[in-house]
Design a protein around this motif. Structure first.
Motif, PDB file in Angstrom:
ATOM      1  N   THR A   1      37.630  42.844  28.450  1.00  0.00           N
ATOM      2  CA  THR A   1      38.209  41.443  28.899  1.00  0.00           C
ATOM      3  C   THR A   1      37.854  41.173  30.254  1.00  0.00           C
ATOM      4  OG1 THR A   1      39.972  41.500  27.194  1.00  0.00           O
ATOM      5  CG2 THR A   1      40.331  40.015  29.102  1.00  0.00           C
ATOM      6  N   ALA A   2      38.112  42.354  31.191  1.00  0.00           N
ATOM      7  CA  ALA A   2      37.853  42.133  32.609  1.00  0.00           C
ATOM      8  C   ALA A   2      36.287  41.932  32.740  1.00  0.00           C
ATOM      9  CB  ALA A   2      38.548  43.308  33.340  1.00  0.00           C
ATOM     10  N   CYS A   3      35.633  42.705  31.850  1.00  0.00           N
ATOM     11  CA  CYS A   3      34.158  42.558  32.187  1.00  0.00           C
ATOM     12  C   CYS A   3      33.678  41.024  31.743  1.00  0.00           C
ATOM     13  CB  CYS A   3      33.310  43.532  31.504  1.00  0.00           C
ATOM     14  SG  CYS A   3      33.369  45.116  32.030  1.00  0.00           S
ATOM     15  N   LEU A   4      34.376  40.459  30.834  1.00  0.00           N
ATOM     16  CA  LEU A   4      33.925  39.210  30.246  1.00  0.00           C
ATOM     17  C   LEU A   4      34.533  38.187  31.491  1.00  0.00           C
ATOM     18  CD1 LEU A   4      34.965  39.436  26.635  1.00  0.00           C
ATOM     19  CD2 LEU A   4      32.737  38.779  27.337  1.00  0.00           C
ATOM     20  N   GLU A   5      35.661  38.479  31.970  1.00  0.00           N
ATOM     21  CA  GLU A   5      36.346  37.360  32.812  1.00  0.00           C
ATOM     22  C   GLU A   5      35.265  37.405  34.206  1.00  0.00           C
ATOM     23  OE1 GLU A   5      40.182  38.685  33.253  1.00  0.00           O
ATOM     24  OE2 GLU A   5      40.921  37.463  31.393  1.00  0.00           O
ATOM     25  N   MET A   6      34.698  38.347  34.452  1.00  0.00           N
ATOM     26  CA  MET A   6      33.638  38.612  35.551  1.00  0.00           C
ATOM     27  C   MET A   6      32.408  37.731  35.538  1.00  0.00           C
ATOM     28  SD  MET A   6      33.542  42.421  37.115  1.00  0.00           S
ATOM     29  CE  MET A   6      33.034  43.223  35.745  1.00  0.00           C
ATOM     30  N   GLY A   7      32.054  37.420  34.181  1.00  0.00           N
ATOM     31  CA  GLY A   7      30.724  36.706  33.857  1.00  0.00           C
ATOM     32  C   GLY A   7      29.634  37.677  33.414  1.00  0.00           C
ATOM     33  N   ASP A   8      28.461  37.287  33.745  1.00  0.00           N
ATOM     34  CA  ASP A   8      27.369  38.453  33.178  1.00  0.00           C
ATOM     35  C   ASP A   8      27.091  39.599  34.234  1.00  0.00           C
ATOM     36  OD1 ASP A   8      26.862  36.731  31.223  1.00  0.00           O
ATOM     37  OD2 ASP A   8      25.206  35.579  32.304  1.00  0.00           O
ATOM     38  N   GLU A   9      27.639  39.327  35.359  1.00  0.00           N
ATOM     39  CA  GLU A   9      27.414  40.572  36.218  1.00  0.00           C
ATOM     40  C   GLU A   9      28.684  40.693  37.048  1.00  0.00           C
ATOM     41  OE1 GLU A   9      24.327  39.340  38.859  1.00  0.00           O
ATOM     42  OE2 GLU A   9      22.738  39.480  37.434  1.00  0.00           O
ATOM     43  N   ASP A  10      28.901  42.085  37.520  1.00  0.00           N
ATOM     44  CA  ASP A  10      29.945  42.356  38.446  1.00  0.00           C
ATOM     45  C   ASP A  10      29.952  42.128  39.750  1.00  0.00           C
ATOM     46  OD1 ASP A  10      28.478  44.422  39.369  1.00  0.00           O
ATOM     47  OD2 ASP A  10      29.832  46.069  38.339  1.00  0.00           O
ATOM     48  N   SER A  11      30.487  42.532  40.582  1.00  0.00           N
ATOM     49  CA  SER A  11      30.490  42.191  42.127  1.00  0.00           C
ATOM     50  C   SER A  11      29.304  42.822  42.652  1.00  0.00           C
ATOM     51  CB  SER A  11      31.722  42.624  42.920  1.00  0.00           C
ATOM     52  OG  SER A  11      31.995  44.024  42.707  1.00  0.00           O
ATOM     53  N   LYS A  12      28.752  43.996  42.321  1.00  0.00           N
ATOM     54  CA  LYS A  12      27.584  44.618  42.638  1.00  0.00           C
ATOM     55  C   LYS A  12      26.357  43.890  42.185  1.00  0.00           C
ATOM     56  CE  LYS A  12      29.893  47.474  45.326  1.00  0.00           C
ATOM     57  NZ  LYS A  12      29.670  47.582  46.734  1.00  0.00           N
ATOM     58  N   GLY A  13      26.543  42.971  41.097  1.00  0.00           N
ATOM     59  CA  GLY A  13      25.084  42.554  40.517  1.00  0.00           C
ATOM     60  C   GLY A  13      24.766  43.386  39.186  1.00  0.00           C
ATOM     61  N   HIS A  14      25.734  44.132  38.825  1.00  0.00           N
ATOM     62  CA  HIS A  14      25.245  45.042  37.575  1.00  0.00           C
ATOM     63  C   HIS A  14      25.598  44.126  36.389  1.00  0.00           C
ATOM     64  CE1 HIS A  14      26.514  48.813  40.218  1.00  0.00           C
ATOM     65  NE2 HIS A  14      25.093  48.775  40.187  1.00  0.00           N
ATOM     66  N   ASP A  15      24.578  44.244  35.365  1.00  0.00           N
ATOM     67  CA  ASP A  15      24.845  43.552  34.067  1.00  0.00           C
ATOM     68  C   ASP A  15      25.979  44.238  33.178  1.00  0.00           C
ATOM     69  OD1 ASP A  15      24.602  42.427  31.622  1.00  0.00           O
ATOM     70  OD2 ASP A  15      22.593  42.791  31.060  1.00  0.00           O
ATOM     71  N   MET A  16      26.878  43.741  32.906  1.00  0.00           N
ATOM     72  CA  MET A  16      28.138  44.302  32.083  1.00  0.00           C
ATOM     73  C   MET A  16      28.189  44.015  30.841  1.00  0.00           C
ATOM     74  SD  MET A  16      29.476  45.345  34.761  1.00  0.00           S
ATOM     75  CE  MET A  16      31.056  46.211  34.180  1.00  0.00           C
ATOM     76  N   THR A  17      26.750  43.699  29.812  1.00  0.00           N
ATOM     77  CA  THR A  17      26.815  43.416  28.662  1.00  0.00           C
ATOM     78  C   THR A  17      27.060  44.967  27.777  1.00  0.00           C
ATOM     79  OG1 THR A  17      25.209  41.864  29.131  1.00  0.00           O
ATOM     80  CG2 THR A  17      25.263  42.399  26.989  1.00  0.00           C
TER      81      THR A  17
END
Length: 115
Positions: A25-41
């Motif tokens: 859920t937290a990853c989804l709320e961040m969007g496609d990338e986290d604060s470091k630009g990592h793809d969270m898919t």
């Protein structure tokens, strides 16, 4: 893991599922990338799979299913894969760190109880 009871293992499985759901859920709320630009898919996918598998493992263990030992091995594999992915993001995402820790604990217990 000495003298692990089925009740304790059920709790561990459900705690892991909860950590995985929170992480996804937290990853989804961040969007496609986290604060470091990592793809969270990959993290989201593994967390969702792991949460489902941990929930089923806990349920099978709670009922003393004849399939629980075999399934614990599958659950441990899922937990290890999820932990490995979450650890890639754990230094900058607290939810990934918590998920990785819960997954490592669950995997260890599953392997111990299945043996």
């Amino acid at each position: 893991m000495e003298n692990m009871t089925s009740t304790q293992h059920v709790d561990t499985c459900f705690s892991c599922a909860e950590a995985c759901e929170a992480c996804a859920t937290a990853c989804l709320e961040m969007g496609d990338e986290d604060s470091k630009g990592h793809d969270m898919t990959a993290c989201i996918k593994l967390c969702r799979d792991c949460a489902d598998l941990c929930t089923l493992c806990g349920r099978l263990t709670a009922r003393g299913s004849q399939f629980m030992a075999s399934f614990m091995k599958v659950c441990a594999e899922a937990c290890e894969a999820c932990a490995a992915e979450c650890e890639k993001h754990a230094d900058h995402n607290a939810h990934c760190k918590a998920c990785a820790e819960a997954c490592r604990k669950c995997a260890e217990e599953c392997r111990s109880m299945a043996a």
